[in-house]
Design a protein around this motif. Structure first.
Motif, PDB file in Angstrom:
ATOM      1  N   PHE A  47       0.835  -1.200   0.000  1.00  0.00           N
ATOM      2  CA  PHE A  47       0.000   0.000   0.000  1.00  0.00           C
ATOM      3  C   PHE A  47       0.869   1.249   0.000  1.00  0.00           C
ATOM      4  O   PHE A  47       0.615   2.207  -0.739  1.00  0.00           O
ATOM      5  N   LYS A  48       1.900   1.242   0.825  1.00  0.00           N
ATOM      6  CA  LYS A  48       2.783   2.402   0.953  1.00  0.00           C
ATOM      7  C   LYS A  48       3.471   2.726  -0.361  1.00  0.00           C
ATOM      8  O   LYS A  48       3.669   3.905  -0.706  1.00  0.00           O
ATOM      9  N   HIS A  49       3.830   1.696  -1.116  1.00  0.00           N
ATOM     10  CA  HIS A  49       4.556   1.906  -2.372  1.00  0.00           C
ATOM     11  C   HIS A  49       3.638   1.921  -3.590  1.00  0.00           C
ATOM     12  O   HIS A  49       4.111   1.957  -4.725  1.00  0.00           O
ATOM     13  N   GLY A  50       2.319   1.871  -3.363  1.00  0.00           N
ATOM     14  CA  GLY A  50       1.370   1.946  -4.462  1.00  0.00           C
ATOM     15  C   GLY A  50       1.338   0.719  -5.344  1.00  0.00           C
ATOM     16  O   GLY A  50       1.017   0.811  -6.533  1.00  0.00           O
ATOM     17  N   THR A  51       1.659  -0.446  -4.774  1.00  0.00           N
ATOM     18  CA  THR A  51       1.693  -1.684  -5.570  1.00  0.00           C
ATOM     19  C   THR A  51       0.690  -2.711  -5.059  1.00  0.00           C
ATOM     20  O   THR A  51       0.927  -3.920  -5.155  1.00  0.00           O
ATOM     21  N   LEU A  52      -0.415  -2.226  -4.493  1.00  0.00           N
ATOM     22  CA  LEU A  52      -1.415  -3.155  -3.983  1.00  0.00           C
ATOM     23  C   LEU A  52      -2.001  -4.000  -5.113  1.00  0.00           C
ATOM     24  O   LEU A  52      -2.318  -3.473  -6.186  1.00  0.00           O
ATOM     25  N   PRO A  53      -2.174  -5.296  -4.894  1.00  0.00           N
ATOM     26  CA  PRO A  53      -2.846  -6.115  -5.900  1.00  0.00           C
ATOM     27  C   PRO A  53      -4.317  -5.732  -5.992  1.00  0.00           C
ATOM     28  O   PRO A  53      -4.892  -5.248  -5.015  1.00  0.00           O
ATOM     29  N   PRO A  54      -4.939  -5.933  -7.125  1.00  0.00           N
ATOM     30  CA  PRO A  54      -6.357  -5.564  -7.269  1.00  0.00           C
ATOM     31  C   PRO A  54      -7.240  -6.378  -6.338  1.00  0.00           C
ATOM     32  O   PRO A  54      -6.950  -7.535  -6.039  1.00  0.00           O
ATOM     33  N   GLY A  55      -8.309  -5.750  -5.886  1.00  0.00           N
ATOM     34  CA  GLY A  55      -9.285  -6.457  -5.064  1.00  0.00           C
ATOM     35  C   GLY A  55      -9.070  -6.347  -3.573  1.00  0.00           C
ATOM     36  O   GLY A  55      -9.864  -6.875  -2.790  1.00  0.00           O
ATOM     37  N   VAL A  56      -7.999  -5.679  -3.134  1.00  0.00           N
ATOM     38  CA  VAL A  56      -7.757  -5.526  -1.692  1.00  0.00           C
ATOM     39  C   VAL A  56      -8.707  -4.463  -1.140  1.00  0.00           C
ATOM     40  O   VAL A  56      -8.746  -3.338  -1.638  1.00  0.00           O
ATOM     41  N   SER A  57      -9.453  -4.804  -0.106  1.00  0.00           N
ATOM     42  CA  SER A  57     -10.456  -3.891   0.441  1.00  0.00           C
ATOM     43  C   SER A  57      -9.882  -3.049   1.576  1.00  0.00           C
ATOM     44  O   SER A  57      -8.827  -3.341   2.133  1.00  0.00           O
ATOM     45  N   ASP A  58     -10.632  -1.972   1.910  1.00  0.00           N
ATOM     46  CA  ASP A  58     -10.261  -1.143   3.053  1.00  0.00           C
ATOM     47  C   ASP A  58     -10.211  -1.981   4.328  1.00  0.00           C
ATOM     48  O   ASP A  58      -9.327  -1.807   5.170  1.00  0.00           O
ATOM     49  N   LEU A  59     -11.200  -2.887   4.472  1.00  0.00           N
ATOM     50  CA  LEU A  59     -11.267  -3.716   5.672  1.00  0.00           C
ATOM     51  C   LEU A  59     -10.003  -4.557   5.837  1.00  0.00           C
ATOM     52  O   LEU A  59      -9.483  -4.699   6.950  1.00  0.00           O
ATOM     53  N   GLN A  60      -9.498  -5.100   4.749  1.00  0.00           N
ATOM     54  CA  GLN A  60      -8.277  -5.905   4.807  1.00  0.00           C
ATOM     55  C   GLN A  60      -7.080  -5.051   5.226  1.00  0.00           C
ATOM     56  O   GLN A  60      -6.215  -5.502   5.988  1.00  0.00           O
ATOM     57  N   LEU A  61      -7.033  -3.810   4.756  1.00  0.00           N
ATOM     58  CA  LEU A  61      -5.931  -2.921   5.115  1.00  0.00           C
ATOM     59  C   LEU A  61      -5.988  -2.547   6.587  1.00  0.00           C
ATOM     60  O   LEU A  61      -4.965  -2.556   7.287  1.00  0.00           O
ATOM     61  N   TRP A  62      -7.177  -2.232   7.077  1.00  0.00           N
ATOM     62  CA  TRP A  62      -7.296  -1.875   8.491  1.00  0.00           C
ATOM     63  C   TRP A  62      -6.977  -3.070   9.385  1.00  0.00           C
ATOM     64  O   TRP A  62      -6.378  -2.913  10.450  1.00  0.00           O
ATOM     65  N   GLU A  63      -7.394  -4.253   8.962  1.00  0.00           N
ATOM     66  CA  GLU A  63      -7.091  -5.456   9.749  1.00  0.00           C
ATOM     67  C   GLU A  63      -5.597  -5.730   9.767  1.00  0.00           C
ATOM     68  O   GLU A  63      -5.032  -6.108  10.802  1.00  0.00           O
ATOM     69  N   ALA A  64      -4.942  -5.509   8.621  1.00  0.00           N
ATOM     70  CA  ALA A  64      -3.487  -5.693   8.550  1.00  0.00           C
ATOM     71  C   ALA A  64      -2.783  -4.703   9.467  1.00  0.00           C
ATOM     72  O   ALA A  64      -1.809  -5.039  10.154  1.00  0.00           O
ATOM     73  N   GLN A  65      -3.276  -3.458   9.481  1.00  0.00           N
ATOM     74  CA  GLN A  65      -2.678  -2.454  10.359  1.00  0.00           C
ATOM     75  C   GLN A  65      -2.868  -2.827  11.824  1.00  0.00           C
ATOM     76  O   GLN A  65      -1.955  -2.679  12.649  1.00  0.00           O
ATOM     77  N   LYS A  66      -4.053  -3.314  12.168  1.00  0.00           N
ATOM     78  CA  LYS A  66      -4.330  -3.736  13.538  1.00  0.00           C
ATOM     79  C   LYS A  66      -3.347  -4.811  13.985  1.00  0.00           C
ATOM     80  O   LYS A  66      -2.764  -4.730  15.077  1.00  0.00           O
ATOM     81  N   VAL A  67      -3.139  -5.811  13.148  1.00  0.00           N
ATOM     82  CA  VAL A  67      -2.230  -6.906  13.484  1.00  0.00           C
ATOM     83  C   VAL A  67      -0.808  -6.396  13.673  1.00  0.00           C
ATOM     84  O   VAL A  67      -0.127  -6.721  14.652  1.00  0.00           O
ATOM     85  N   LYS A  68      -0.352  -5.556  12.741  1.00  0.00           N
ATOM     86  CA  LYS A  68       1.019  -5.061  12.818  1.00  0.00           C
ATOM     87  C   LYS A  68       1.233  -4.198  14.050  1.00  0.00           C
ATOM     88  O   LYS A  68       2.229  -4.352  14.769  1.00  0.00           O
ATOM     89  N   GLN A  69       0.321  -3.279  14.331  1.00  0.00           N
ATOM     90  CA  GLN A  69       0.505  -2.375  15.454  1.00  0.00           C
ATOM     91  C   GLN A  69       0.400  -3.082  16.804  1.00  0.00           C
ATOM     92  O   GLN A  69       0.983  -2.639  17.788  1.00  0.00           O
TER      93      GLN A  69
END
Length: 306
Positions: A47-69
């Motif tokens: 996401f940071k480098h603008g290379t997200l694969p197609p079909g990734v949702s906002d929910l998936q990004l927020w969940e990924a952030q939750k796990v990492k943090q």
């Protein structure tokens, strides 16, 4: 629209911080696999480098952030040992039993949580960690046990007065112990300073003044943390104990009381650590002169720790 994923919650919004820390203390993050963690980190990097694969949702990004943090330390970029993450923190409410071993075990866990979630921009030598641990646990246990023993031996007080004081002692005992624990486990920050960052995230210097603010803010959250735990369960249980069902099934009182305490702690932990943003800000004019000379920024940022 796709959310902007950052490494910190909005510092000006208490509700934003509260929602953030509710995620951080989610016990389910304790069981995230190594593979899942790597997937989350890669997704955020893409996401940071603008290379997200197609079909990734906002929910998936927020969940990924939750796990990492919840798992990765913001300074070191390394995993926090599972039992010492904020999601693994245990309740201090039952300190009224004042059993030495339980105090030692609880304060040892608190010490490790404080260390694991500290500002880690400066390395802490093993010797200083051990000094801090011994000092933190010894002082915290001494305060908690000593205050209660002192009251129990206060024979000049009437039984009613002694009982009232005994009910009030746990909070100052726990609060004082928590302050000592935080201060001693993070005392290296006071002598070495912590990194402060400009608006672009660049380190502009190391500040002992910022370190003092970081530890004071963290210590205050540890004072606020037990407040609901000592107030709400007695009120709730005084109501529940009057119910006919529990009067007929007295053996259920202990498990229900434990469940009430757990629920209260689950509420008080995110509320307490949301009082201040993890990435706090301070005016440059309040810091050391050499830092003011090193940047044109009026305000710098530092990791308060949790």
């Amino acid at each position: 629209t796709t959310p902007v994923i950052g490494l910190q919650e909005k510092p000006h919004s208490f509700i934003g911080r509260l929602r953030h820390f509710v995620d951080i203390i989610d016990p389910s993050t304790l069981f995230v696999s190594e593979r899942r963690l790597k997937e989350c980190i890669k997704l955020l990097d893409d996401f940071k480098h603008g290379t997200l694969p197609p079909g990734v949702s906002d929910l998936q990004l927020w969940e990924a952030q939750k796990v990492k943090q919840a798992i990765i330390h913001p300074d070191t970029g390394e995993k926090i040992f599972m039992p010492f993450r904020m999601s693994g923190m245990t309740s201090d409410e039952d300190l009224r039993s004042f059993l030495f071993f339980s105090h030692w075990l609880n304060q040892s866990h608190n010490a490790c949580v404080n260390y694991a979630n500290r500002n880690a921009t400066k390395p802490t030598p093993t010797a200083k960690f051990l000094q801090g641990y011994v000092g933190a646990v010894t002082s915290a246990v001494s305060i908690a046990v000593g205050l209660n023993v002192l009251i129990q031996k206060a024979n000049k007080l009437s039984p009613a007065t002694r009982m009232i004081i005994q009910r009030l002692v746990p909070f100052p005992a726990v609060a004082s112990a928590n302050i000592c624990n935080v201060g001693l486990m993070r005392h290296n920050e006071l002598s070495e300073g912590i990194d402060v960052l400009d608006n672009n995230g660049n380190v502009v210097g190391s500040s002992k003044i910022a370190a003092r603010h970081a530890i004071m803010e963290t210590a205050f959250t540890r004072v606020a943390l037990p407040m609901p735990i000592f107030v709400l369960p007695p009120i709730i249980m005084s109501y529940l104990e009057r119910l006919q069902f529990l009067q007929s099934n007295r053996r259920l009182l202990l498990p229900i009381h434990s469940a009430v305490c757990l629920a209260t702690f689950s509420l008080s932990l995110p509320l307490a650590i949301s009082l201040f943003p993890q990435m706090s800000q301070i005016e440059v004019s309040r810091l050391e002169p050499e830092i003011a000379m090193a940047t044109d920024c009026k305000v710098v940022t530092y990791n308060k720790g949790l």
